[in-house]
Design an enzyme around this catalytic site. Sequence first.
Site, PDB file in Angstrom:
ATOM      1  N   GLY A  15       0.827  -1.212   0.000  1.00 35.76           N
ATOM      2  CA  GLY A  15       0.000   0.000   0.000  1.00 35.76           C
ATOM      3  C   GLY A  15       0.853   1.250   0.000  1.00 35.76           C
ATOM      4  N   ASP A 163      -4.148   2.960  18.918  1.00 35.90           N
ATOM      5  CA  ASP A 163      -5.159   3.049  19.980  1.00 35.90           C
ATOM      6  C   ASP A 163      -4.477   3.319  21.324  1.00 35.90           C
ATOM      7  OD1 ASP A 163      -7.315   2.109  18.127  1.00 35.90           O
ATOM      8  OD2 ASP A 163      -6.015   0.350  18.101  1.00 35.90           O
ATOM      9  N   HIS A 191      -8.896  -4.173  17.117  1.00 33.03           N
ATOM     10  CA  HIS A 191      -8.770  -2.786  16.660  1.00 33.03           C
ATOM     11  C   HIS A 191     -10.089  -2.406  15.995  1.00 33.03           C
ATOM     12  CE1 HIS A 191      -7.461   0.907  14.820  1.00 33.03           C
ATOM     13  NE2 HIS A 191      -7.775   0.434  13.633  1.00 33.03           N
TER      14      HIS A 191
HETATM   15  P1  NAX Z   1      -5.224   4.385   1.138  1.00 30.61           P
HETATM   16  O1  NAX Z   1      -6.470   3.990   0.428  1.00 30.61           O
HETATM   17  O2  NAX Z   1      -4.731   5.784   1.015  1.00 30.61           O
HETATM   18  O3  NAX Z   1      -4.038   3.426   0.668  1.00 30.61           O
HETATM   19  C1  NAX Z   1      -4.164   2.056   0.565  1.00 30.61           C
HETATM   20  C2  NAX Z   1      -3.246   1.595  -0.555  1.00 30.61           C
HETATM   21  O4  NAX Z   1      -3.220   0.175  -0.525  1.00 30.61           O
HETATM   22  C3  NAX Z   1      -3.714   2.028  -1.934  1.00 30.61           C
HETATM   23  O5  NAX Z   1      -2.672   2.711  -2.596  1.00 30.61           O
HETATM   24  C4  NAX Z   1      -4.051   0.700  -2.618  1.00 30.61           C
HETATM   25  O6  NAX Z   1      -3.753   0.714  -4.012  1.00 30.61           O
HETATM   26  C5  NAX Z   1      -3.139  -0.253  -1.870  1.00 30.61           C
HETATM   27  N1  NAX Z   1      -3.522  -1.656  -1.958  1.00 30.61           N
HETATM   28  C6  NAX Z   1      -4.768  -2.200  -2.015  1.00 30.61           C
HETATM   29  N2  NAX Z   1      -4.703  -3.531  -2.143  1.00 30.61           N
HETATM   30  C7  NAX Z   1      -3.388  -3.850  -2.162  1.00 30.61           C
HETATM   31  C8  NAX Z   1      -2.679  -5.067  -2.295  1.00 30.61           C
HETATM   32  N3  NAX Z   1      -3.328  -6.221  -2.476  1.00 30.61           N
HETATM   33  N4  NAX Z   1      -1.341  -5.039  -2.261  1.00 30.61           N
HETATM   34  C9  NAX Z   1      -0.673  -3.878  -2.130  1.00 30.61           C
HETATM   35  N5  NAX Z   1      -1.290  -2.681  -2.017  1.00 30.61           N
HETATM   36  C10 NAX Z   1      -2.629  -2.674  -2.029  1.00 30.61           C
HETATM   37  O7  NAX Z   1      -5.446   3.982   2.664  1.00 30.61           O
HETATM   38  P2  NAX Z   1      -4.615   4.445   3.949  1.00 30.61           P
HETATM   39  O8  NAX Z   1      -5.213   5.675   4.509  1.00 30.61           O
HETATM   40  O9  NAX Z   1      -3.169   4.448   3.635  1.00 30.61           O
HETATM   41  O10 NAX Z   1      -4.986   3.265   4.963  1.00 30.61           O
HETATM   42  C11 NAX Z   1      -4.479   1.960   4.768  1.00 30.61           C
HETATM   43  C12 NAX Z   1      -5.148   0.977   5.712  1.00 30.61           C
HETATM   44  O11 NAX Z   1      -4.854   1.288   7.065  1.00 30.61           O
HETATM   45  C13 NAX Z   1      -6.680   0.944   5.632  1.00 30.61           C
HETATM   46  O12 NAX Z   1      -7.117  -0.401   5.629  1.00 30.61           O
HETATM   47  C14 NAX Z   1      -7.099   1.613   6.918  1.00 30.61           C
HETATM   48  O13 NAX Z   1      -8.389   1.192   7.332  1.00 30.61           O
HETATM   49  C15 NAX Z   1      -6.020   1.139   7.840  1.00 30.61           C
HETATM   50  N6  NAX Z   1      -5.848   1.845   9.112  1.00 30.61           N
HETATM   51  C16 NAX Z   1      -5.468   1.114  10.183  1.00 30.61           C
HETATM   52  C17 NAX Z   1      -5.222   1.684  11.411  1.00 30.61           C
HETATM   53  C18 NAX Z   1      -4.790   0.862  12.581  1.00 30.61           C
HETATM   54  O14 NAX Z   1      -4.603   1.431  13.645  1.00 30.61           O
HETATM   55  N7  NAX Z   1      -4.606  -0.454  12.487  1.00 30.61           N
HETATM   56  C19 NAX Z   1      -5.424   3.150  11.608  1.00 30.61           C
HETATM   57  C20 NAX Z   1      -5.365   3.930  10.340  1.00 30.61           C
HETATM   58  C21 NAX Z   1      -6.056   3.287   9.167  1.00 30.61           C
HETATM   59  O15 NAX Z   1      -7.423   3.507   9.264  1.00 30.61           O
END
Ligand code: NAX
Length: 330
Positions: A15, A163, A191
């Site tokens: 990502g 968190d 989470h």
């Molecule tokens: P974005 O949508 O900005 O970025 C995600 C990226 O992942 C995109 O560029 C997409 O093309 C890429 N992607 C999708 N499928 C993929 C795959 N199979 N292989 C490689 N890359 C892939 O999201 P962003 O704001 O960066 O958030 C990323 C993730 O973090 C989300 O799932 C979000 O819910 C999660 N979070 C988790 C948190 C935690 O505390 N555990 C907090 C923050 C965030 O909400």
Amino acid sequence: MSTATSSPITVTLTGAGGQIGYALLFRIAAGELLGPNVTVRLKLLEIPAGIAGAEGAALELQDGAFPLLDSVNVTDSAAAAFDGTNVALLVGSRPRGPGMERADLLAANGAIFGPQGAAINEHAASDIRVVVVGNPANTNALIAQAHAPDVPRERFTALTRLDHNRALGQLSAKLGIPVRDMDGVTIWGNHSATQYPDVSHATAGGTPVRDLVDDAWLANEFIPRVANRGAEIIEVRGSSSVGSAASATVDHVFDWVNGQRGRWTSVALPSDGSYGVPEGLVSSFPAESVDGKWRIVQGLELNAFSTSRIAASVAELATEREQVQGLGLL
Ligand code: NAX
């Protein structure tokens, strides 16, 4: 001035073309993930639609002229991305789209994290450490771990450090005591909004937090605020947490690799049955990093309130596990 002293460590970020990826990359390149003397080889995994974003970030990394950065590779092949990986940051995931049911979300992410777990099993270095950030993080970590039978299962973790840090921030604001003087805070469970931010064993400036705040504030303000902070951030800034999520990811890996900086933290990791959490569920626990391994803090007494809050969040994790089992993803 730092002097690089180690052979390069391979860090794979999935990502990398997304928001959190962008915030993470510059902190990794600056040496904050692993330490100021550790050189890094970066491998960035994206899906085809995200490749341009990752490549653009790679150009900017080049323009940063980071002394600790050995190389940056961008790929859409999991096999190439996890080849020789020492640290995997699994951030890329499938967000919930309009009208998408939770089962659809779990299935879509199973299709990502299963193959990535298998690629880690096949290609990563023997000391691989994995942190899953992409949501639903705990169950995504469970799926990845289940596809990596040759990797010790405790090497698969999910991020609840954000968190944890949010809980420290709320306590600090309430008590007027800096976060550096806080200890003993725990996030238990998933989470998600069911998580249990627990201050029963916490101290602030050496005083038990329970002596400084009342039950009503804890139950009605602190716990829901921490558990729903992600939604609050979206409401205020118009998009989800980015810098704080990247920062928590850096904290998680730095402590895991380099050892604890004084106090325990919160980590979601496969349960060994501690505190009655069913074995194998990737649940958040109080944890310390000792000799490069997470160790669950043992022997904490849990009152009836804590027990029921932990049970509720763990029940949600058990349901998610049943759902992904039902979908054939484990
Ligand atoms: P974005 O949508 O900005 O970025 C995600 C990226 O992942 C995109 O560029 C997409 O093309 C890429 N992607 C999708 N499928 C993929 C795959 N199979 N292989 C490689 N890359 C892939 O999201 P962003 O704001 O960066 O958030 C990323 C993730 O973090 C989300 O799932 C979000 O819910 C999660 N979070 C988790 C948190 C935690 O505390 N555990 C907090 C923050 C965030 O909400």
